[in-house]
Design a protein around this motif. Sequence first.
Motif, PDB file in Angstrom:
ATOM      1  N   THR A  44      -2.606   8.405  -0.235  1.00 43.59           N
ATOM      2  CA  THR A  44      -2.002   7.064   0.056  1.00 43.59           C
ATOM      3  C   THR A  44      -2.476   6.198   1.172  1.00 43.59           C
ATOM      4  OG1 THR A  44      -0.023   7.771  -1.539  1.00 43.59           O
ATOM      5  CG2 THR A  44       0.081   6.062  -0.325  1.00 43.59           C
ATOM      6  N   GLU A  45      -2.232   7.253   2.152  1.00 44.46           N
ATOM      7  CA  GLU A  45      -2.535   6.652   3.616  1.00 44.46           C
ATOM      8  C   GLU A  45      -4.002   6.135   3.515  1.00 44.46           C
ATOM      9  OE1 GLU A  45      -1.549   9.607   6.138  1.00 44.46           O
ATOM     10  OE2 GLU A  45       0.505   9.504   6.201  1.00 44.46           O
ATOM     11  N   ARG A  46      -4.925   6.971   2.799  1.00 50.78           N
ATOM     12  CA  ARG A  46      -6.162   6.401   2.906  1.00 50.78           C
ATOM     13  C   ARG A  46      -6.708   5.562   1.782  1.00 50.78           C
ATOM     14  NH1 ARG A  46      -9.707  11.983   4.086  1.00 50.78           N
ATOM     15  NH2 ARG A  46      -8.341  12.991   5.907  1.00 50.78           N
ATOM     16  N   GLN A  47      -5.506   4.901   1.333  1.00 49.66           N
ATOM     17  CA  GLN A  47      -5.537   4.071  -0.091  1.00 49.66           C
ATOM     18  C   GLN A  47      -6.543   4.518  -1.198  1.00 49.66           C
ATOM     19  OE1 GLN A  47      -6.999   0.418   2.328  1.00 49.66           O
ATOM     20  NE2 GLN A  47      -4.793  -0.069   2.306  1.00 49.66           N
ATOM     21  N   ARG A  64       0.494  12.252  -0.099  1.00 52.68           N
ATOM     22  CA  ARG A  64       0.817  11.330   1.107  1.00 52.68           C
ATOM     23  C   ARG A  64      -0.451  11.007   1.667  1.00 52.68           C
ATOM     24  NH1 ARG A  64       4.957  14.162   4.993  1.00 52.68           N
ATOM     25  NH2 ARG A  64       6.184  13.890   3.031  1.00 52.68           N
ATOM     26  N   CYS A  65      -1.303  12.125   1.863  1.00 52.99           N
ATOM     27  CA  CYS A  65      -2.680  11.592   2.682  1.00 52.99           C
ATOM     28  C   CYS A  65      -3.613  10.668   1.870  1.00 52.99           C
ATOM     29  CB  CYS A  65      -3.424  13.020   2.792  1.00 52.99           C
ATOM     30  SG  CYS A  65      -5.127  12.941   3.703  1.00 52.99           S
TER      31      CYS A  65
END
Length: 274
Positions: A44-47, A41-42
């Motif tokens: 993904t948030e940081r692309q 999840r982390c």
Amino acid sequence: MTTLGGGCADGGDGSGPGSVPRSVRAQDDLLKSAESALVRRCLTERQIPTRSVGDDGQGRGVAPQREFPYGIDDPGWAARHGFGIPVERGSREPGVSASEEQQRLSDALFGTGRRELSTRTATGLVVQANSDGCLAEAQRVLYGDLGRWFRTEVTVNNLAAAAHRRVTQDPVYRAALARWSHCVAPVQEADTPGELRSAWQRRARGLAPREATALQQRYAVTEARCVRRTDLARTGARLEKRYAAELRAEYADVIAEHRQLRDHGLRYAVRHGL
């Protein structure tokens, strides 16, 4: 372990849906899964692409995993698998340096810059880590206090190594090791099983794969027979049991704190469906 829900069907380990597993193995699996989900999840948030996260490639073409902390004590296993060390079969292509994408993933996972987390283990080793990576963020969310989790996790995980070190320094073990060294000397001089492996690796460099494999098996069988003859492994295991109990007593407060943080993580994982 206190469950978070009642009246649920049994999940196979004494727990049901919406409850904390009772077995340690199931708890470990849940925490690993939850941590992985939070890391992804982390990222993904940081692309950051996550396709390679969690793929360790283990278990392909290697000997079955067996732990022999005080020398191989199974001659049959040694005859089949040697030391369990893969033998190179032909030349390999030159290694390719890590790509920018891999570096980005590593930086995002483990953080960069000054390592803010630090603790000293029971063996005296100083372990440090960054607090700005996705792994640290996942652990902060899951366990509630990253600093306490890092300190207790590293300390508890090092206790087995500390017990092993105490065993190898014990006079009773050293005497058994000396007998083992005398036993293997007609085949190869070595003071420890580790030295016997190193001796094989040195000799194997100039050999064809089949010859290197045969030599590994010969050395490993010699190790195992001498371990049996001198009672080296059983001596080590007996002493380790004593030293492990001593270390658990010495670090009882840290172990209790670690268990408390694990419980927090388990409840969080169940509550959030991780």
